[in-house]
Design a protein around this motif. Structure first.
Motif, PDB file in Angstrom:
ATOM      1  N   MET A 190      28.035  41.600  45.674  1.00 28.44           N
ATOM      2  CA  MET A 190      29.179  40.692  45.760  1.00 28.44           C
ATOM      3  C   MET A 190      28.982  39.778  46.965  1.00 28.44           C
ATOM      4  SD  MET A 190      33.276  41.390  45.986  1.00 28.44           S
ATOM      5  CE  MET A 190      33.357  41.840  44.256  1.00 28.44           C
ATOM      6  N   TYR A 205      34.915  37.102  47.639  1.00 31.63           N
ATOM      7  CA  TYR A 205      36.062  37.180  46.740  1.00 31.63           C
ATOM      8  C   TYR A 205      37.227  36.440  47.384  1.00 31.63           C
ATOM      9  CZ  TYR A 205      37.885  40.844  49.851  1.00 31.63           C
ATOM     10  OH  TYR A 205      38.342  41.543  50.949  1.00 31.63           O
ATOM     11  N   LEU A 250      36.875  29.955  46.858  1.00 27.51           N
ATOM     12  CA  LEU A 250      35.657  30.767  46.778  1.00 27.51           C
ATOM     13  C   LEU A 250      34.412  29.895  46.891  1.00 27.51           C
ATOM     14  CD1 LEU A 250      34.548  33.652  46.296  1.00 27.51           C
ATOM     15  CD2 LEU A 250      34.527  33.123  43.853  1.00 27.51           C
ATOM     16  N   CYS A 291      42.507  37.232  41.469  1.00 30.84           N
ATOM     17  CA  CYS A 291      41.360  37.159  42.364  1.00 30.84           C
ATOM     18  C   CYS A 291      40.151  36.594  41.624  1.00 30.84           C
ATOM     19  CB  CYS A 291      41.034  38.552  42.898  1.00 30.84           C
ATOM     20  SG  CYS A 291      39.660  38.606  44.074  1.00 30.84           S
ATOM     21  N   SER A 292      39.328  35.856  42.340  1.00 30.47           N
ATOM     22  CA  SER A 292      38.036  35.394  41.831  1.00 30.47           C
ATOM     23  C   SER A 292      36.931  35.981  42.694  1.00 30.47           C
ATOM     24  CB  SER A 292      37.955  33.866  41.843  1.00 30.47           C
ATOM     25  OG  SER A 292      38.819  33.302  40.890  1.00 30.47           O
ATOM     26  N   MET A 293      35.854  36.440  42.055  1.00 28.38           N
ATOM     27  CA  MET A 293      34.752  37.107  42.746  1.00 28.38           C
ATOM     28  C   MET A 293      33.425  36.470  42.392  1.00 28.38           C
ATOM     29  SD  MET A 293      36.381  40.577  41.484  1.00 28.38           S
ATOM     30  CE  MET A 293      37.508  39.617  40.501  1.00 28.38           C
ATOM     31  N   TRP A 341      41.903  44.006  44.660  1.00 23.61           N
ATOM     32  CA  TRP A 341      41.288  43.119  45.642  1.00 23.61           C
ATOM     33  C   TRP A 341      42.231  42.817  46.803  1.00 23.61           C
ATOM     34  CZ3 TRP A 341      36.503  43.625  44.562  1.00 23.61           C
ATOM     35  CH2 TRP A 341      36.162  43.947  43.248  1.00 23.61           C
TER      36      TRP A 341
END
Length: 476
Positions: free
Chosen positions: A41, A44, A125, A230-232, A389
């Motif tokens: 990752m 995020y 992000l 949430c965006s990851m 998250w």
């Protein structure tokens, strides 16, 4: 052969099996690393709505009183539920609910809700990580209750003008644990596509799915669920390893939907008046316990050290004559296994106070372990698939996450599903992220809310004998 000799033989067999299992896991890990199948990752970004959409005591009461289907008993039930929910006064509601249009949401309302979350988190992000939309090879979006055509992934691709060969996947109906399902999908795709970058967007469509009826089991969803997401950004590029913040060590997915009771404990239905909503039954905690037990039977051998597995096996042998001897019981996990021998942090889905308490007791966790989930629930509510998250963000904002630490993520959702994974922290994490403006005030001295103090009089007995006049409610 004496009983002592039998015990020695059993211990030897257990040791050999455990050693073989550990060596097999090590070889598998080396092979995956060699093939470039690791999942890292890179960053995020959680969503936080503007102040106009905060759902404090007064705004909550206004929304409740707009529903003319409710009477005194429903008000009392809602008061009791909100007081015991563990949710504070700073959560966020969908725009159409705040503006008084929960009974007649439009398609535009649904799109606006999604756009707010998608584009706010993705813009931030991209800015934080330095990646551009044109560099994204895989896009996965999970929104359970809204599936338009073209898909939500197509909406994102159109907005950011992503490249023509981007691999897009749109997941619906997967519930609160959908975020880890999406990450598992990415991890599986990484086995096929080398040196790629993926984005996962996790949220839920609450605005068009606000319940306007009076069935208690369905009213609870309005008390718990709030706007969030949430965006990851993920990758399997070895060259980007040093830029990563987390590495996915293992993932285990469990589906308990074959059990009728578990299947129906968290389900979208219509009530007798035709009002659509989400029904949460008393069986939910029981279903969560069973699904988590089954999941951990597979997960535990992957994350705990060999000596802890041996000790646990000895305990299991001593309890072999007890009921359910073939199954690790959820309520005994805290006694039979020391999860902290292989895990430093516990990231629990902030689905509700009862679920957090139940998982905490079952796994033998203390208040320090449960604090991130409790605080995420208090500050942001149950944001469905995005909830994990906010919990992770709290840990990072509190500077708990150090290089080499392992984080067990536990997600539970409709189906009934339990999807868990373990992340390894690649470097010390200290970003205050979505908690920036309030982390200094957490944990508060009390996680209560003013509802009981302000509206506790609704439980007075004399009200049972009179007609309740809505004008007696004060919003000052």
């Amino acid at each position: 052969m004496t009983s002592f000799t039998i015990m020695e033989l059993l211990l030897a067999i257990i040791s050999l099996v455990s050693l073989f299992y550990s060596l097999f896991g090590l070889c598998k890990l080396i092979i995956l690393q060699w093939r470039g199948q690791s999942c890292y990752m890179l960053g995020y970004e959680c969503y936080k709505a503007n102040e106009e959409r905060k759902l404090n005591t007064d705004s909550s009461t206004k929304i409740i009183l707009r529903n003319k289907n409710l009477g005194l008993e429903q008000y009392r039930f809602l008061l009791k539920t909100i007081i015991s929910s563990g949710i504070g006064e700073n959560t966020y509601a969908p725009r159409n609910v705040i503006e008084g249009r929960e009974e007649c949401p439009t398609l535009l309302d649904a799109f606006i809700e999604m756009d707010d979350i998608f584009f706010d988190t993705l813009d931030k992000l991209f800015a934080k990580t330095g990646f551009s939309p044109s560099q994204i090879d895989i896009l996965v979006v999970n929104v359970s209750l809204f599936s338009p055509a073209p898909s939500l992934t197509a909406r994102i691709i159109n907005r950011y003008k992503m490249k023509e060969d981007v691999k897009a996947y749109n997941l619906t109906g997967m519930g609160c644990s959908a975020s880890l399902i999406a990450i598992d999908l990415v991890q599986q795709l990484f086995k096929t596509y080398k040196n790629v970058v993926a984005i996962v967007v996790s949220t839920e469509s609450f605005g068009p799915n606000w319940y306007c009826g009076k069935e208690r089991n369905m009213m609870m969803s309005n008390c718990l669920f709030r706007s969030g997401g949430c965006s990851m950004l993920l990758t399997n590029k070895p060259a980007l390893k040093n830029h990563a913040i987390l590495k996915l060590n293992c993932m285990v997915r469990t589906h308990y939907g074959s059990n009728d009771e578990a299947y129906g404990c968290c389900i979208q239905v219509e009530d007798e008046q035709g009002q659509r909503g989400f029904r949460l039954t008393k069986c939910l905690v029981k279903a969560a316990a069973h699904a988590l037990t089954i999941n951990l039977q597979v997960m535990v051998p992957k994350v705990l050290p060999l000596w802890e597995l041996i000790m646990s096996s000895i305990v299991s042998l001593r309890q072999a004559g007890k009921k359910n001897k073939g199954l690790i019981r959820f309520d005994m996990l805290g006694d039979g296994l020391n999860l902290k021998s292989g895990i430093e942090h516990f990231c629990l889905h902030p689905g509700g106070k009862a679920v957090i308490d139940g998982v905490g007791r079952g796994l033998g966790l203390n208040e320090y372990d449960l604090e991130p989930a409790r605080m995420a629930l208090h500050r942001f509510g149950n944001t469905s698939a995005g909830g994990l998250w906010y919990v992770l963000g709290y840990m990072e904002a509190k500077k708990r996450l150090k290089k080499g630490d392992r984080i067990l993520m536990i997600s539970l959702g409709a189906g009934f599903k339990c999807n868990n994974c373990v992340w390894e922290v690649i470097r010390d994490l200290e970003d205050v992220n979505v908690w920036e403006e309030c982390v200094h005030s957490y944990p508060p001295e009390t996680v209560g809310n003013p509802f009981k103090e302000k509206y506790g009089w609704i439980n007075d007995e004399y009200l049972s004998f009179v007609r309740l006049d809505h004008s007696c409610f004060s919003f000052s």
